[in-house]
Design an enzyme around this catalytic site. Structure first.
Site, PDB file in Angstrom:
ATOM      1  N   GLU A   1      -5.977  -7.842  -0.585  1.00  0.00           N
ATOM      2  CA  GLU A   1      -6.699  -7.558   0.666  1.00  0.00           C
ATOM      3  C   GLU A   1      -8.135  -7.194   0.342  1.00  0.00           C
ATOM      4  O   GLU A   1      -8.392  -6.389  -0.552  1.00  0.00           O
ATOM      5  CB  GLU A   1      -6.057  -6.416   1.465  1.00  0.00           C
ATOM      6  CG  GLU A   1      -4.733  -6.743   2.108  1.00  0.00           C
ATOM      7  CD  GLU A   1      -4.229  -5.635   3.024  1.00  0.00           C
ATOM      8  OE1 GLU A   1      -5.073  -4.947   3.647  1.00  0.00           O
ATOM      9  OE2 GLU A   1      -3.012  -5.456   3.105  1.00  0.00           O
TER      10      GLU A   1
ATOM     11  N   GLU B   1       0.811  -1.219   0.000  1.00  0.00           N
ATOM     12  CA  GLU B   1       0.000   0.000   0.000  1.00  0.00           C
ATOM     13  C   GLU B   1       0.851   1.278   0.000  1.00  0.00           C
ATOM     14  O   GLU B   1       0.740   2.124   0.891  1.00  0.00           O
ATOM     15  CB  GLU B   1      -0.950  -0.012   1.201  1.00  0.00           C
ATOM     16  CG  GLU B   1      -1.940  -1.156   1.153  1.00  0.00           C
ATOM     17  CD  GLU B   1      -2.926  -1.182   2.304  1.00  0.00           C
ATOM     18  OE1 GLU B   1      -3.947  -1.875   2.206  1.00  0.00           O
ATOM     19  OE2 GLU B   1      -2.667  -0.494   3.321  1.00  0.00           O
TER      20      GLU B   1
END
Length: 475
Positions: A367, A174
């Site tokens: 995710e 991320e």
């Protein structure tokens, strides 16, 4: 009428975790202090040194219990499992000449255990929060280009060691989180009020360079290895059909895609270069670095998807930041969980199509999940469990939309939901925000037996995987 199943037999149904969330053993077997070890609660609010009460120090003891946990993962039927390598377990301060053999041995054993259960390791080289604290406090993290070399030494070490056990590698987790939380995501340890927008953009650039250097190293070790770099994704919808709102949504989505644009296309888009010029940013970007970005790009697009957002033209002061910020606007057509995150399964299908059209690369959703405050209760047979029908519903709806995205022609190679088991939440630093198929008896007051219990969703996801997704149309 049941939906036709488009998941192929090679689809990597899986689940996920990351080292700092669940390993514990924060100072065991030579492990050094990591950024997460001084962040006891919400991300980017640190203490000066590790302090008692930081649940991440013990976490859920996966480091010592990995064999029993991986056996549960095998019973669940996972085809893939995403986790990370704790950087400070391999290089305790980040600057050592030689790696910590005890740390390397742990991951050798873990990957062997996963493979023995038929589970493909999907490995994040360094997850957010896992930079050695020494590099953050003494080098200012990725604000300093010297840290790129320490990172790439780490990359070389772990990929050479595990190239025969791990096919899928993720360079960072991320990376677009640096704009909001530069300490947690980028190791930038200077006083928060001195971190300018220009510096954040420099940090981003240095991480782009680190990503491309990592790709160059990995491909030189084994050209068959597959490499991605994860970003947080989720479309911005215009709040209304007002043209100004549509323009704002376009710009917000463009900013969110910016990081992946560089990972895939290997160059800065013209609008971003114009922004740098308009803001008067004087970034340290060399011609050699730009050449590196262009020559070493990702093999697949990896991302986290939790929610979509809405935006409108006057939702922020557009002069306040280069990259748009999240806002508090609500989508009247969506429901929201107790953490105020929207639940938008169709948004995942839409996003997958948009990314497919934009990049024409395989996608890996690394995710996606559902968190809730939960407690153990007895089922009809007297067994302790969690009746988490809400998790089953949310995951089922997202996987149905993934199936429809496959029908649309999107190339999706895998899905590792967040998360396989309960562990310390990254956004809250607590155990009460529970994500897993497996309940762990550990609580915010440091009490609990650490026993593992299968939730209702455990058996549901097992049936989904066993049926190769066919069960989604009948459950």
């Amino acid at each position: 009428m049941p939906q036709k199943n488009y998941f192929d037999n090679d689809f990597l149904f899986g689940s996920a975790a990351a080292a700092y969330h669940f390993e514990g053993a924060w100072n065991k077997d030579g492990k050094g202090v990591a950024v997460a070890d001084v962040v006891p609660g919400t991300q980017d609010k640190r203490t000066q040194k590790p302090e008692k009460g930081n649940l991440k120090h013990r976490a859920v003891e996966f480091y010592d219990r990995y064999k029993e946990d991986v056996a549960l993962f095998g019973e669940l039927g996972l085809r893939s499992f995403r986790t990370s390598i704790a950087w400070s377990r391999i290089y305790p301060t980040g600057i050592e000449e030689e790696p910590n053999e005890k740390g390397l041995e742990f991951y050798d054993n873990l990957f062997d255990e996963l493979l023995s259960h038929g589970i493909e390791p999907v490995i994040t080289i360094t997850h957010s929060g896992e930079m050695p604290l020494y590099l953050a406090d003494n080098y200012n993290g990725f604000a300093n280009k010297e840290v790129i070399d320490y990172y790439t030494k780490f990359v070389q070490t772990v990929v050479e060691r595990y190239q025969d056990k791990v096919r899928y590698w993720l360079t960072f987790n991320e990376v677009n989180g640096t704009q909001k939380e530069p300490f947690f995501y980028g190791g930038v340890s200077q006083e928060p009020d001195t971190i300018t927008e220009e510096l954040k953009c420099q940090v981003d650039h240095n991480m782009f360079v680190a990503n491309s250097k990592a790709i160059e190293i990995i491909k030189s070790i084994n050209s068959d290895l597959q490499i991605g770099c994860t970003t947080i994704q989720g479309l911005f919808y215009p709040l209304t059909s007002k043209p100004e709102d549509i323009l704002q949504a376009y710009k917000d989505n463009r900013d969110r895609f910016f990081y992946t644009d560089i990972h895939v296309f290997g160059e800065y888009p013209s609008y971003k270069l114009k922004e740098f010029k308009d803001y008067g940013f004087d970034l340290d970007i060399t011609d050699n670095e730009l050449k590196l970005l262009k020559e070493h790009t990702v093999d697949f697009v990896a991302y986290s998807y939790y929610q979509s957002e809405v935006t409108k033209a006057d939702s922020i002061d557009s002069a306040s930041t280069v990259v748009n910020v999240d806002n508090d606007l609500k989508n009247p057509y969506l429901s929201y969980n107790e953490w105020d995150w929207s639940i938008d399964p169709v948004g995942l299908r839409t996003l997958a199509n948009v990314l497919h059209d934009r990049y024409q690369l395989p996608q890996f959703i690394v995710e996606n999940g559902h968190s809730q405050i939960e407690k153990l209760e007895e089922d009809e047979h007297g067994n302790l469990t969690v009746e988490d029908d809400y998790r089953i519903y949310t995951l089922r709806e997202h996987l149905i939309q993934l199936n429809k995205a496959l029908e649309d022609g999107v190339n999706i190679i895998g899905y590792t939901n967040w998360a396989v088991m309960d562990f310390v939440s990254g956004t809250t630093g607590t155990m009460e925000k529970r994500w897993g198929f497996i309940y762990v008896d550990f609580h915010d007051d440091l009490t609990g037996t650490m026993k593992r219990y299968k939730k209702k969703s455990f058996d549901w996801y097992k049936r989904v995987i066993e049926s190769n997704g066919e069960y989604l149309g009948n459950s």
